[in-house]
Design a protein around this motif. Structure first.
Motif, short mmCIF file in Angstrom:
data_model
loop_
_atom_site.label_atom_id
_atom_site.label_comp_id
_atom_site.label_asym_id
_atom_site.label_seq_id
_atom_site.Cartn_x
_atom_site.Cartn_y
_atom_site.Cartn_z
N SER A 160 0.81 -1.22 0.00
CA SER A 160 0.00 0.00 0.00
C SER A 160 0.84 1.26 0.00
O SER A 160 0.42 2.29 -0.51
CB SER A 160 -0.95 0.00 1.19
N ALA A 161 2.04 1.23 0.55
CA ALA A 161 2.89 2.42 0.61
C ALA A 161 3.32 2.84 -0.79
O ALA A 161 3.67 4.00 -1.01
CB ALA A 161 4.12 2.16 1.47
N TYR A 162 3.30 1.95 -1.75
CA TYR A 162 3.77 2.25 -3.09
C TYR A 162 2.69 2.82 -3.98
O TYR A 162 2.99 3.49 -4.95
CB TYR A 162 4.33 0.99 -3.74
N GLY A 163 1.45 2.52 -3.68
CA GLY A 163 0.37 2.96 -4.55
C GLY A 163 0.53 2.36 -5.93
O GLY A 163 1.03 1.24 -6.09
N PRO A 164 0.15 3.10 -6.95
CA PRO A 164 0.20 2.55 -8.31
C PRO A 164 1.64 2.40 -8.85
O PRO A 164 1.85 1.76 -9.86
CB PRO A 164 -0.59 3.58 -9.13
N ASP A 165 2.64 2.98 -8.19
CA ASP A 165 4.02 2.92 -8.68
C ASP A 165 4.70 1.59 -8.42
O ASP A 165 5.81 1.37 -8.92
CB ASP A 165 4.86 4.03 -8.05
N ILE A 166 4.08 0.69 -7.68
CA ILE A 166 4.74 -0.57 -7.34
C ILE A 166 5.12 -1.35 -8.60
O ILE A 166 6.21 -1.91 -8.68
CB ILE A 166 3.89 -1.44 -6.39
N GLU A 167 4.26 -1.36 -9.59
CA GLU A 167 4.56 -2.09 -10.83
C GLU A 167 5.73 -1.43 -11.56
O GLU A 167 6.55 -2.11 -12.16
CB GLU A 167 3.33 -2.19 -11.72
N ARG A 168 5.82 -0.12 -11.49
CA ARG A 168 6.94 0.59 -12.13
C ARG A 168 8.24 0.28 -11.39
O ARG A 168 9.28 0.07 -12.03
CB ARG A 168 6.67 2.11 -12.13
N VAL A 204 11.45 -1.46 -13.16
CA VAL A 204 12.79 -0.85 -13.13
C VAL A 204 13.79 -1.83 -12.52
O VAL A 204 14.89 -2.01 -13.04
CB VAL A 204 12.76 0.50 -12.37
N LEU A 205 13.42 -2.47 -11.43
CA LEU A 205 14.32 -3.45 -10.80
C LEU A 205 14.58 -4.63 -11.73
O LEU A 205 15.71 -5.14 -11.80
CB LEU A 205 13.77 -3.92 -9.46
N ASN A 206 13.57 -5.05 -12.49
CA ASN A 206 13.77 -6.13 -13.45
C ASN A 206 14.74 -5.71 -14.56
O ASN A 206 15.51 -6.53 -15.06
CB ASN A 206 12.45 -6.61 -14.04
N ASN A 207 14.71 -4.45 -14.95
CA ASN A 207 15.68 -3.96 -15.94
C ASN A 207 17.10 -3.98 -15.39
O ASN A 207 18.05 -4.28 -16.11
CB ASN A 207 15.30 -2.57 -16.43
N VAL A 208 17.25 -3.68 -14.11
CA VAL A 208 18.56 -3.76 -13.48
C VAL A 208 19.01 -5.22 -13.39
O VAL A 208 20.18 -5.53 -13.64
CB VAL A 208 18.57 -3.07 -12.09
N VAL A 217 18.39 5.57 -10.92
CA VAL A 217 17.39 4.69 -10.29
C VAL A 217 17.34 4.97 -8.78
O VAL A 217 16.26 5.10 -8.22
CB VAL A 217 17.69 3.20 -10.57
N ALA A 218 18.50 5.08 -8.14
CA ALA A 218 18.54 5.35 -6.70
C ALA A 218 17.87 6.70 -6.40
O ALA A 218 17.09 6.81 -5.44
CB ALA A 218 19.97 5.34 -6.18
N ASP A 219 18.17 7.71 -7.21
CA ASP A 219 17.55 9.02 -7.01
C ASP A 219 16.04 8.95 -7.21
O ASP A 219 15.27 9.55 -6.47
CB ASP A 219 18.15 10.06 -7.96
N TRP A 220 15.62 8.21 -8.22
CA TRP A 220 14.19 8.07 -8.52
C TRP A 220 13.47 7.38 -7.36
O TRP A 220 12.37 7.76 -6.98
CB TRP A 220 14.01 7.29 -9.82
N LEU A 221 14.10 6.35 -6.79
CA LEU A 221 13.49 5.65 -5.66
C LEU A 221 13.41 6.55 -4.44
O LEU A 221 12.44 6.51 -3.69
CB LEU A 221 14.27 4.38 -5.33
N GLY A 222 14.46 7.36 -4.23
CA GLY A 222 14.48 8.31 -3.12
C GLY A 222 14.05 7.68 -1.81
O GLY A 222 14.45 6.58 -1.47
N ASP A 223 13.21 8.39 -1.08
CA ASP A 223 12.70 7.88 0.20
C ASP A 223 11.43 7.05 0.01
O ASP A 223 10.88 6.54 0.97
CB ASP A 223 12.41 9.05 1.14
N HIS A 224 10.99 6.94 -1.24
CA HIS A 224 9.77 6.19 -1.56
C HIS A 224 9.95 4.71 -1.25
O HIS A 224 9.02 4.05 -0.80
CB HIS A 224 9.45 6.41 -3.04
N ASP A 225 11.16 4.20 -1.50
CA ASP A 225 11.45 2.79 -1.25
C ASP A 225 12.90 2.69 -0.77
O ASP A 225 13.80 2.37 -1.54
CB ASP A 225 11.23 1.98 -2.52
N PRO A 226 13.14 2.99 0.51
CA PRO A 226 14.51 3.01 1.01
C PRO A 226 15.23 1.67 0.92
O PRO A 226 16.44 1.64 0.70
CB PRO A 226 14.39 3.48 2.45
N LEU A 227 14.52 0.56 1.05
CA LEU A 227 15.18 -0.75 0.96
C LEU A 227 15.71 -1.00 -0.45
O LEU A 227 16.85 -1.43 -0.64
CB LEU A 227 14.24 -1.87 1.40
#
Length: 188
Positions: A27-35, A39-43, A142-152
């Motif tokens: 729920s913390a990710y909202g609709p961006d979880i799939e994005r 992105v992680l799959n591309n990495v 990618v790290a900048d894009w994730l920011g504090d949205h997904d710290p792990l």
């Protein structure tokens, strides 16, 4: 004056029980979880393609006798495989599925698998350095894009980024070492 923290443990327990069947907390990710998963799959793809390239180079570099470049390629391959597995694990924890589809790996990787002439060590080192620099720039974004949205996920990407910087430094050192032949000059 003391402040007491009053927890409604029964309500917390009921809420936790209600959401337990929903799988990972998303729920913390909202609709961006799939994005994030995409992105992680591309990495993951970039790391797997890099693993393939570096593994091939390590094997070829050790044809007759171990060399510093061959050892570096082996180390790079090992790092890349660890990264791919750690990222795939993160994707699963986010509720996604890691994408190791060979048909799309090269396209999604953002780096090139093409291999330089096996006898041209300098070209191989330069090719790997270029791939590392692309990865450094990409992973930083990618790290900048994730920011504090997904710290792990951001910390995982930053860890991979630190290894990529280390790889780039190793390749730069190998390019400057006597073991790396000077570039050929073409007649004019």
């Amino acid at each position: 004056m003391t402040h007491s923290l009053a927890l409604d443990v029964d309500r917390i327990r009921r809420e936790a029980q209600r959401t337990i069947d929903a799988g990972p907390v998303r729920s913390a990710y909202g609709p961006d979880i799939e994005r994030v998963i995409c992105v992680l799959n591309n990495v993951v793809a970039a790391e797997v393609v890099g693993w393939l390239r570096c593994t091939r180079q390590a094997i070829l570099a050790h044809r007759s006798t171990p060399t510093p470049a061959g050892e570096s390629f082996k180390t790079q391959a090992d790092r890349r495989m660890r990264h791919a597995v750690a990222l795939a694990d993160r994707i699963v924890r986010l509720g996604g599925r890691p994408d190791f589809d060979p048909a799309t790996l090269a396209q999604r990787s953002r780096t090139d698998y093409s291999t330089a002439d096996d006898t041209e060590l300098r070209a191989i080192l330069e090719q790997n350095l270029l791939a590392s620099r692309i990865a450094v720039a990409t992973y930083r974004q990618v790290a900048d894009w994730l920011g504090d949205h997904d710290p792990l996920s951001r910390r995982l990407i930053e860890s991979v980024l630190a290894d990529e910087r280390r790889t780039a430094a190793e390749l730069t050192a190998l390019l400057g070492s006597p073991a790396a032949p000077a570039p050929r000059t073409s007649p004019e």
